[in-house]
Motif scaffolding. Sequence first.
Motif, PDB file in Angstrom:
ATOM      1  N   VAL A 130      64.019  46.324  29.796  1.00 18.03           N
ATOM      2  CA  VAL A 130      63.058  45.999  30.852  1.00 18.03           C
ATOM      3  C   VAL A 130      63.761  45.999  32.206  1.00 18.03           C
ATOM      4  O   VAL A 130      63.274  46.589  33.171  1.00 18.03           O
ATOM      5  CB  VAL A 130      62.369  44.640  30.583  1.00 18.03           C
ATOM      6  CG1 VAL A 130      61.609  44.149  31.808  1.00 18.03           C
ATOM      7  CG2 VAL A 130      61.449  44.739  29.380  1.00 18.03           C
ATOM      8  N   ARG A 131      64.915  45.362  32.278  1.00 12.32           N
ATOM      9  CA  ARG A 131      65.664  45.299  33.532  1.00 12.32           C
ATOM     10  C   ARG A 131      66.052  46.700  34.017  1.00 12.32           C
ATOM     11  O   ARG A 131      65.915  47.023  35.198  1.00 12.32           O
ATOM     12  CB  ARG A 131      66.906  44.426  33.367  1.00 12.32           C
ATOM     13  CG  ARG A 131      67.678  44.238  34.658  1.00 12.32           C
ATOM     14  CD  ARG A 131      68.817  43.231  34.563  1.00 12.32           C
ATOM     15  NE  ARG A 131      69.692  43.492  33.430  1.00 12.32           N
ATOM     16  CZ  ARG A 131      69.867  42.662  32.394  1.00 12.32           C
ATOM     17  NH1 ARG A 131      69.221  41.510  32.346  1.00 12.32           N
ATOM     18  NH2 ARG A 131      70.693  42.971  31.421  1.00 12.32           N
ATOM     19  N   THR A 132      66.496  47.534  33.092  1.00 10.52           N
ATOM     20  CA  THR A 132      66.867  48.909  33.441  1.00 10.52           C
ATOM     21  C   THR A 132      65.686  49.667  34.032  1.00 10.52           C
ATOM     22  O   THR A 132      65.807  50.324  35.069  1.00 10.52           O
ATOM     23  CB  THR A 132      67.400  49.656  32.200  1.00 10.52           C
ATOM     24  OG1 THR A 132      68.580  49.002  31.744  1.00 10.52           O
ATOM     25  CG2 THR A 132      67.699  51.109  32.500  1.00 10.52           C
ATOM     26  N   LEU A 133      64.545  49.578  33.379  1.00  7.22           N
ATOM     27  CA  LEU A 133      63.354  50.290  33.852  1.00  7.22           C
ATOM     28  C   LEU A 133      62.866  49.747  35.197  1.00  7.22           C
ATOM     29  O   LEU A 133      62.481  50.523  36.075  1.00  7.22           O
ATOM     30  CB  LEU A 133      62.249  50.232  32.803  1.00  7.22           C
ATOM     31  CG  LEU A 133      62.531  51.083  31.562  1.00  7.22           C
ATOM     32  CD1 LEU A 133      61.684  50.624  30.392  1.00  7.22           C
ATOM     33  CD2 LEU A 133      62.287  52.550  31.863  1.00  7.22           C
ATOM     34  N   LEU A 134      62.889  48.443  35.365  1.00 10.89           N
ATOM     35  CA  LEU A 134      62.454  47.863  36.639  1.00 10.89           C
ATOM     36  C   LEU A 134      63.416  48.222  37.766  1.00 10.89           C
ATOM     37  O   LEU A 134      62.993  48.437  38.913  1.00 10.89           O
ATOM     38  CB  LEU A 134      62.291  46.343  36.514  1.00 10.89           C
ATOM     39  CG  LEU A 134      61.146  45.879  35.621  1.00 10.89           C
ATOM     40  CD1 LEU A 134      61.128  44.355  35.538  1.00 10.89           C
ATOM     41  CD2 LEU A 134      59.809  46.417  36.091  1.00 10.89           C
ATOM     42  N   ASP A 135      64.705  48.305  37.461  1.00 16.34           N
ATOM     43  CA  ASP A 135      65.679  48.747  38.462  1.00 16.34           C
ATOM     44  C   ASP A 135      65.398  50.177  38.896  1.00 16.34           C
ATOM     45  O   ASP A 135      65.449  50.504  40.080  1.00 16.34           O
ATOM     46  CB  ASP A 135      67.109  48.646  37.926  1.00 16.34           C
ATOM     47  CG  ASP A 135      67.629  47.219  37.877  1.00 16.34           C
ATOM     48  OD1 ASP A 135      67.010  46.330  38.502  1.00 16.34           O
ATOM     49  OD2 ASP A 135      68.660  47.009  37.202  1.00 16.34           O
ATOM     50  N   ARG A 136      65.101  51.044  37.936  1.00 18.57           N
ATOM     51  CA  ARG A 136      64.803  52.442  38.267  1.00 18.57           C
ATOM     52  C   ARG A 136      63.531  52.544  39.109  1.00 18.57           C
ATOM     53  O   ARG A 136      63.442  53.350  40.021  1.00 18.57           O
ATOM     54  CB  ARG A 136      64.651  53.305  37.017  1.00 18.57           C
ATOM     55  CG  ARG A 136      65.877  53.478  36.180  1.00 18.57           C
ATOM     56  CD  ARG A 136      67.080  53.981  36.968  1.00 18.57           C
ATOM     57  NE  ARG A 136      68.240  54.226  36.146  1.00 18.57           N
ATOM     58  CZ  ARG A 136      69.098  53.295  35.736  1.00 18.57           C
ATOM     59  NH1 ARG A 136      68.911  52.037  36.052  1.00 18.57           N
ATOM     60  NH2 ARG A 136      70.154  53.614  35.013  1.00 18.57           N
ATOM     61  N   ARG A 137      62.551  51.716  38.796  1.00 20.07           N
ATOM     62  CA  ARG A 137      61.311  51.722  39.584  1.00 20.07           C
ATOM     63  C   ARG A 137      61.588  51.289  41.021  1.00 20.07           C
ATOM     64  O   ARG A 137      61.087  51.898  41.966  1.00 20.07           O
ATOM     65  CB  ARG A 137      60.253  50.819  38.954  1.00 20.07           C
ATOM     66  CG  ARG A 137      58.944  50.830  39.736  1.00 20.07           C
ATOM     67  CD  ARG A 137      57.827  50.137  39.040  1.00 20.07           C
ATOM     68  NE  ARG A 137      58.022  48.708  38.978  1.00 20.07           N
ATOM     69  CZ  ARG A 137      57.113  47.858  38.520  1.00 20.07           C
ATOM     70  NH1 ARG A 137      55.961  48.302  38.066  1.00 20.07           N
ATOM     71  NH2 ARG A 137      57.364  46.576  38.495  1.00 20.07           N
ATOM     72  N   ARG A 138      62.414  50.274  41.177  1.00 21.78           N
ATOM     73  CA  ARG A 138      62.769  49.798  42.512  1.00 21.78           C
ATOM     74  C   ARG A 138      63.483  50.893  43.304  1.00 21.78           C
ATOM     75  O   ARG A 138      63.146  51.158  44.464  1.00 21.78           O
ATOM     76  CB  ARG A 138      63.654  48.557  42.410  1.00 21.78           C
ATOM     77  CG  ARG A 138      64.088  47.988  43.746  1.00 21.78           C
ATOM     78  CD  ARG A 138      65.055  46.803  43.586  1.00 21.78           C
ATOM     79  NE  ARG A 138      66.154  47.072  42.682  1.00 21.78           N
ATOM     80  CZ  ARG A 138      67.255  47.765  42.993  1.00 21.78           C
ATOM     81  NH1 ARG A 138      67.388  48.289  44.203  1.00 21.78           N
ATOM     82  NH2 ARG A 138      68.215  47.946  42.095  1.00 21.78           N
ATOM     83  N   ILE A 139      64.418  51.569  42.670  1.00 21.07           N
ATOM     84  CA  ILE A 139      65.143  52.643  43.333  1.00 21.07           C
ATOM     85  C   ILE A 139      64.210  53.800  43.693  1.00 21.07           C
ATOM     86  O   ILE A 139      64.263  54.346  44.798  1.00 21.07           O
ATOM     87  CB  ILE A 139      66.297  53.142  42.429  1.00 21.07           C
ATOM     88  CG1 ILE A 139      67.359  52.046  42.325  1.00 21.07           C
ATOM     89  CG2 ILE A 139      66.896  54.442  42.955  1.00 21.07           C
ATOM     90  CD1 ILE A 139      68.384  52.293  41.234  1.00 21.07           C
ATOM     91  N   ALA A 140      63.321  54.155  42.784  1.00 13.94           N
ATOM     92  CA  ALA A 140      62.375  55.256  43.030  1.00 13.94           C
ATOM     93  C   ALA A 140      61.461  54.925  44.207  1.00 13.94           C
ATOM     94  O   ALA A 140      61.139  55.796  45.013  1.00 13.94           O
ATOM     95  CB  ALA A 140      61.554  55.541  41.779  1.00 13.94           C
ATOM     96  N   ARG A 141      61.064  53.689  44.335  1.00 20.31           N
ATOM     97  CA  ARG A 141      60.185  53.294  45.441  1.00 20.31           C
ATOM     98  C   ARG A 141      60.928  53.318  46.769  1.00 20.31           C
ATOM     99  O   ARG A 141      60.335  53.602  47.802  1.00 20.31           O
ATOM    100  CB  ARG A 141      59.592  51.913  45.184  1.00 20.31           C
ATOM    101  CG  ARG A 141      58.525  51.950  44.118  1.00 20.31           C
ATOM    102  CD  ARG A 141      57.886  50.612  43.910  1.00 20.31           C
ATOM    103  NE  ARG A 141      56.786  50.728  42.972  1.00 20.31           N
ATOM    104  CZ  ARG A 141      56.137  49.707  42.465  1.00 20.31           C
ATOM    105  NH1 ARG A 141      56.477  48.478  42.801  1.00 20.31           N
ATOM    106  NH2 ARG A 141      55.147  49.898  41.621  1.00 20.31           N
ATOM    107  N   GLN A 142      62.219  53.010  46.748  1.00 17.88           N
ATOM    108  CA  GLN A 142      63.006  53.054  47.977  1.00 17.88           C
ATOM    109  C   GLN A 142      63.172  54.472  48.473  1.00 17.88           C
ATOM    110  O   GLN A 142      63.198  54.731  49.663  1.00 17.88           O
ATOM    111  CB  GLN A 142      64.378  52.423  47.755  1.00 17.88           C
ATOM    112  CG  GLN A 142      64.333  50.928  47.596  1.00 17.88           C
ATOM    113  CD  GLN A 142      65.689  50.329  47.272  1.00 17.88           C
ATOM    114  OE1 GLN A 142      66.633  51.028  46.927  1.00 17.88           O
ATOM    115  NE2 GLN A 142      65.796  49.015  47.366  1.00 17.88           N
ATOM    116  N   VAL A 143      63.285  55.410  47.550  1.00 18.86           N
ATOM    117  CA  VAL A 143      63.488  56.812  47.898  1.00 18.86           C
ATOM    118  C   VAL A 143      62.185  57.448  48.389  1.00 18.86           C
ATOM    119  O   VAL A 143      62.192  58.285  49.279  1.00 18.86           O
ATOM    120  CB  VAL A 143      64.047  57.606  46.687  1.00 18.86           C
ATOM    121  CG1 VAL A 143      64.104  59.088  46.974  1.00 18.86           C
ATOM    122  CG2 VAL A 143      65.411  57.066  46.313  1.00 18.86           C
ATOM    123  N   ALA A 144      61.072  57.025  47.813  1.00 19.34           N
ATOM    124  CA  ALA A 144      59.777  57.651  48.125  1.00 19.34           C
ATOM    125  C   ALA A 144      59.293  57.369  49.518  1.00 19.34           C
ATOM    126  O   ALA A 144      59.638  56.605  50.266  1.00 19.34           O
ATOM    127  CB  ALA A 144      58.720  57.169  47.138  1.00 19.34           C
TER     128      ALA A 144
END
Length: 67
Positions: free
Chosen positions: A53-67
């Motif tokens: 869960v932590r891994t996936l939420l981290d990736r979502r956070r990073i993806a939102r920063q890039v977008a």
Amino acid sequence: MTSQEFQTLKQLTRLKPDSVATLGAYLVLCNGLTQVQASKRLGCTQSIISRAVRTLLDRRRIARQVA
């Protein structure tokens, strides 16, 4: 989180698609189960699911920063 968002984020990780951790994370993030409920349902520890869960939420956070 939608199923489509989960599938996309899963591709950005090293999580194995059919692993207990990935399935547990899906149950938590998409179906609304708690980590404890998901771990009991799947017969694994809560910490396995927590890491996924932590891994996936981290990736979502990073993806939102890039977008």
